[in-house]
Design a protein around this motif. Structure first.
Motif, short mmCIF file in Angstrom:
data_model
loop_
_atom_site.label_atom_id
_atom_site.label_comp_id
_atom_site.label_asym_id
_atom_site.label_seq_id
_atom_site.Cartn_x
_atom_site.Cartn_y
_atom_site.Cartn_z
N SER A 108 31.11 14.41 27.65
CA SER A 108 32.03 13.32 27.98
C SER A 108 32.31 13.21 29.47
CB SER A 108 33.34 13.48 27.21
OG SER A 108 34.00 14.67 27.61
N MET A 109 32.25 14.31 30.20
CA MET A 109 32.60 14.28 31.62
C MET A 109 31.37 14.16 32.53
SD MET A 109 35.87 14.27 31.97
CE MET A 109 36.28 13.47 30.43
N ARG A 110 30.18 14.13 31.93
CA ARG A 110 28.96 14.02 32.73
C ARG A 110 28.97 12.70 33.51
NH1 ARG A 110 24.96 16.50 34.77
NH2 ARG A 110 22.89 15.60 34.83
N GLY A 111 28.88 12.79 34.81
CA GLY A 111 28.83 11.59 35.64
C GLY A 111 30.18 11.16 36.18
N VAL A 112 31.26 11.66 35.59
CA VAL A 112 32.60 11.25 36.02
C VAL A 112 32.85 11.66 37.48
CG1 VAL A 112 35.08 11.59 35.64
CG2 VAL A 112 33.57 11.23 33.69
N GLY A 113 32.61 12.94 37.76
CA GLY A 113 32.87 13.45 39.09
C GLY A 113 32.03 12.78 40.17
N ALA A 114 30.89 12.23 39.78
CA ALA A 114 29.99 11.61 40.76
C ALA A 114 30.52 10.27 41.26
CB ALA A 114 28.60 11.43 40.16
N ARG A 115 31.41 9.63 40.50
CA ARG A 115 31.83 8.29 40.90
C ARG A 115 33.27 8.21 41.42
NH1 ARG A 115 31.51 7.56 35.11
NH2 ARG A 115 33.60 7.27 34.26
N TYR A 116 34.03 9.30 41.29
CA TYR A 116 35.41 9.27 41.77
C TYR A 116 35.48 9.36 43.29
CZ TYR A 116 38.24 9.04 37.60
OH TYR A 116 38.88 8.58 36.48
N PRO A 117 36.54 8.86 43.95
CA PRO A 117 37.71 8.18 43.38
C PRO A 117 37.39 6.74 42.97
CG PRO A 117 37.88 8.28 45.77
CD PRO A 117 36.65 9.04 45.39
N VAL A 118 38.15 6.24 41.99
CA VAL A 118 37.93 4.88 41.48
C VAL A 118 39.23 4.06 41.60
CG1 VAL A 118 36.18 5.63 39.83
CG2 VAL A 118 38.57 5.54 39.11
N PHE A 119 39.08 2.74 41.49
CA PHE A 119 40.26 1.87 41.52
C PHE A 119 40.95 1.95 40.17
CE2 PHE A 119 42.33 -2.24 40.77
CZ PHE A 119 43.19 -2.27 41.86
N ALA A 120 42.27 2.17 40.19
CA ALA A 120 43.04 2.24 38.95
C ALA A 120 43.93 0.98 38.88
CB ALA A 120 43.90 3.49 38.92
N PRO A 121 43.60 0.03 37.98
CA PRO A 121 44.34 -1.23 37.93
C PRO A 121 45.84 -1.03 37.70
CG PRO A 121 42.43 -1.28 36.47
CD PRO A 121 42.54 0.11 36.98
N SER A 147 27.84 8.57 43.54
CA SER A 147 27.64 7.13 43.41
C SER A 147 28.97 6.39 43.23
CB SER A 147 26.72 6.85 42.22
OG SER A 147 27.14 7.62 41.10
N PRO A 148 29.76 6.31 44.30
CA PRO A 148 31.05 5.63 44.19
C PRO A 148 30.89 4.11 44.21
CG PRO A 148 30.69 6.31 46.44
CD PRO A 148 29.50 6.80 45.66
N VAL A 149 31.87 3.43 43.62
CA VAL A 149 31.90 1.97 43.67
C VAL A 149 32.82 1.57 44.81
CG1 VAL A 149 32.58 -0.12 42.43
CG2 VAL A 149 31.49 1.76 41.20
N ILE A 150 32.29 0.78 45.76
CA ILE A 150 33.10 0.43 46.93
C ILE A 150 33.38 -1.06 47.02
CG2 ILE A 150 32.32 2.42 48.26
CD1 ILE A 150 30.57 0.31 49.84
N ASP A 151 32.83 -1.85 46.09
CA ASP A 151 33.10 -3.29 46.16
C ASP A 151 34.18 -3.67 45.14
OD1 ASP A 151 31.63 -2.90 43.94
OD2 ASP A 151 29.94 -4.18 44.49
N GLY A 152 34.41 -4.97 44.97
CA GLY A 152 35.44 -5.42 44.04
C GLY A 152 36.82 -4.98 44.51
N PRO A 153 37.67 -4.58 43.57
CA PRO A 153 39.05 -4.20 43.95
C PRO A 153 39.12 -2.98 44.86
CG PRO A 153 38.63 -3.71 41.63
CD PRO A 153 37.46 -4.50 42.12
N ALA A 154 38.05 -2.17 44.91
CA ALA A 154 38.07 -0.95 45.74
C ALA A 154 37.81 -1.27 47.20
CB ALA A 154 37.04 0.06 45.23
N ALA A 155 37.28 -2.47 47.47
CA ALA A 155 36.83 -2.81 48.84
C ALA A 155 37.88 -2.60 49.93
CB ALA A 155 36.27 -4.22 48.87
N PRO A 156 39.11 -3.14 49.76
CA PRO A 156 40.09 -2.95 50.86
C PRO A 156 40.43 -1.49 51.10
CG PRO A 156 41.12 -4.01 48.93
CD PRO A 156 39.64 -4.01 48.70
N PHE A 157 40.43 -0.68 50.04
CA PHE A 157 40.76 0.74 50.19
C PHE A 157 39.62 1.48 50.90
CE2 PHE A 157 42.96 -0.94 46.51
CZ PHE A 157 44.27 -0.66 46.85
N PHE A 158 38.41 1.03 50.60
CA PHE A 158 37.24 1.59 51.29
C PHE A 158 37.34 1.31 52.79
CE2 PHE A 158 32.99 0.84 53.06
CZ PHE A 158 32.39 2.06 52.82
#
Lengths: 107, 268
Positions: free
Chosen positions: B93-106, B155-166
């Motif tokens: 269940s946690m495979r891949g989770v650590g690779a993408r954090y931190p994430v945007f939390a709505p 592999s973090p996500v930096i676009d969408g709602p995360a963009a300004p924080f990035f």
């Protein structure tokens, strides 16, 4: 004390040396640091003795001193002539101890 | 005779040094180095330190992986549930989770990192007290969860709602601070590979955190490491888990994109 980690081969050949690895989590407080908040010396609290026994007979032992770093790791070689149980013991300054046991099969 | 022997050994000593340096430069770092020149801190570490990391037994970071595995199955809080009651087996269940954090939390309208997500689960779902930053259980659980992504590319996500924080994190990285008036870029981009007193400066990649640091003699979070950097340039430090550091964490994850998660790494 925390649970130690020990690694020994399950099967070994009689008279042939095999490697034993032993690691334990311990803060190893040297006794030379000062608590910045109180100005008091932090008392020494280290593992001072390690013993490895094969069927009750000491095959390796070590005394530790304050320069040994936290989470001490040991690797050493043992020769066995017959199957038996290896018992490892760590003792710290408070008298607290940790033990691990591993059975080895000698062919 | 004695003079002749001395002369021979002196020649050997002189010859040996350049040969060793050349061998190091030609090293094939595998996944630890990317084609565009970005390299994990692993490639800047001494060979003894790398050997320690590579040996699952000798790597002291695994002490925390094991502690985390125990906590995973331990019920806590008023609800009386353990992590495993919802999330099952962590390796799946946690495979891949650590690779993408931190994430945007709505729900928070900002970024959330792994430590904060663990504490969110504890307070909102388990009815348990949050673990304090840098405490043994929080380090153990963070290490255990991130370890499940070991070898996967960051592999973090930096676009969408995360963009300004990035962008905020990037600005933090590039801004001069402290009495020494240095920004992160001055050490970790312009001087990576050079010596800072007795230490070789790395590119400041975050892919191995939480990292077992020999200097600390324990495992530590990325935020603890960043605080150390801030102190070194005699700058104001922020609290671990502060928005400043979580935003920076996302930028650092993007800098390390494609490098393998190494948790638990070993560094000096």
């Amino acid at each position: 004390m925390d649970k130690p980690r020990v690694k020994v081969p399950k099967k070994v050949k009689a008279g042939e040396p095999f490697e034993v690895k032993a690691l334990i989590s311990h803060k190893m407080e040297s006794g030379q640091r000062t608590d910045e908040a109180t100005g008091q010396k932090i008392p020494r609290m280290i593992i001072n003795t390690f013993t490895a026994k094969l069927d009750g007979e000491v095959v390796f032992s070590a005394r530790f001193y304050p320069a040994v770093s936290a989470n001490p790791y040991l690797a050493f070689w043992v020769v066995a002539d017959k199957s038996g149980e290896l018992e490892f013991t760590w003792v710290d300054d408070s008298g607290d101890s940790a033990t691990a046991k591993k059975t080895i099969e000698v062919s | 005779m004695r003079t002749a022997l001395f002369a021979v050994s002196a020649v050997v000593a002189v010859l040996r040094l350049p040969a060793a340096v050349a061998a190091d430069a030609a090293e094939d770092w595998g996944p630890y180095a990317l084609e565009d020149g970005r390299r994990s801190g692993y490639t800047y570490a001494a060979s003894e330190t790398r050997a320690m990391q590579d040996d699952e037994f000798e790597n002291s970071g695994y002490i925390w992986v094991e502690k985390g595995a125990e906590l995973w199955d331990e019920a806590d809080g008023s609800v009386g549930q353990a992590c495993s009651d919802c999330h099952g087996d962590a390796p799946e269940s946690m495979r891949g989770v650590g690779a993408r954090y931190p994430v945007f939390a709505p729900e928070r309208e900002k970024l959330i990192n792994l430590e904060q997500r663990i504490n969110q689960c504890r307070t909102e779902r388990m009815g348990a007290e949050p673990w304090t930053w840098e405490s043994e259980p929080l380090l153990a659980m963070t290490t255990y969860v991130r370890h499940q992504s070991q070898g996967m590319p960051v592999s973090p996500v930096i676009d969408g709602p995360a963009a300004p924080f990035f962008e905020t994190g990037k600005a933090f990285y590039e801004k001069r601070r402290g009495q020494l008036d240095l920004a992160c870029v001055h050490c970790h981009e312009m001087n990576a590979g050079n010596m800072l007193r007795a230490q070789r400066l790395s590119q400041g990649m975050s892919n191995g955190f939480p990292t077992y640091r020999l200097k600390w003699q324990t495992i530590g979070s990325l935020h603890r490491r960043i605080r150390g950097c801030n102190e070194d340039v005699r700058a104001e430090t922020y609290a671990p888990g502060s928005d400043e550091y979580v935003n920076l964490e996302l930028y650092l994850a993007w800098r390390a994109r494609g490098l393998p998660v190494e948790t638990p790494a070993v560094r000096n």
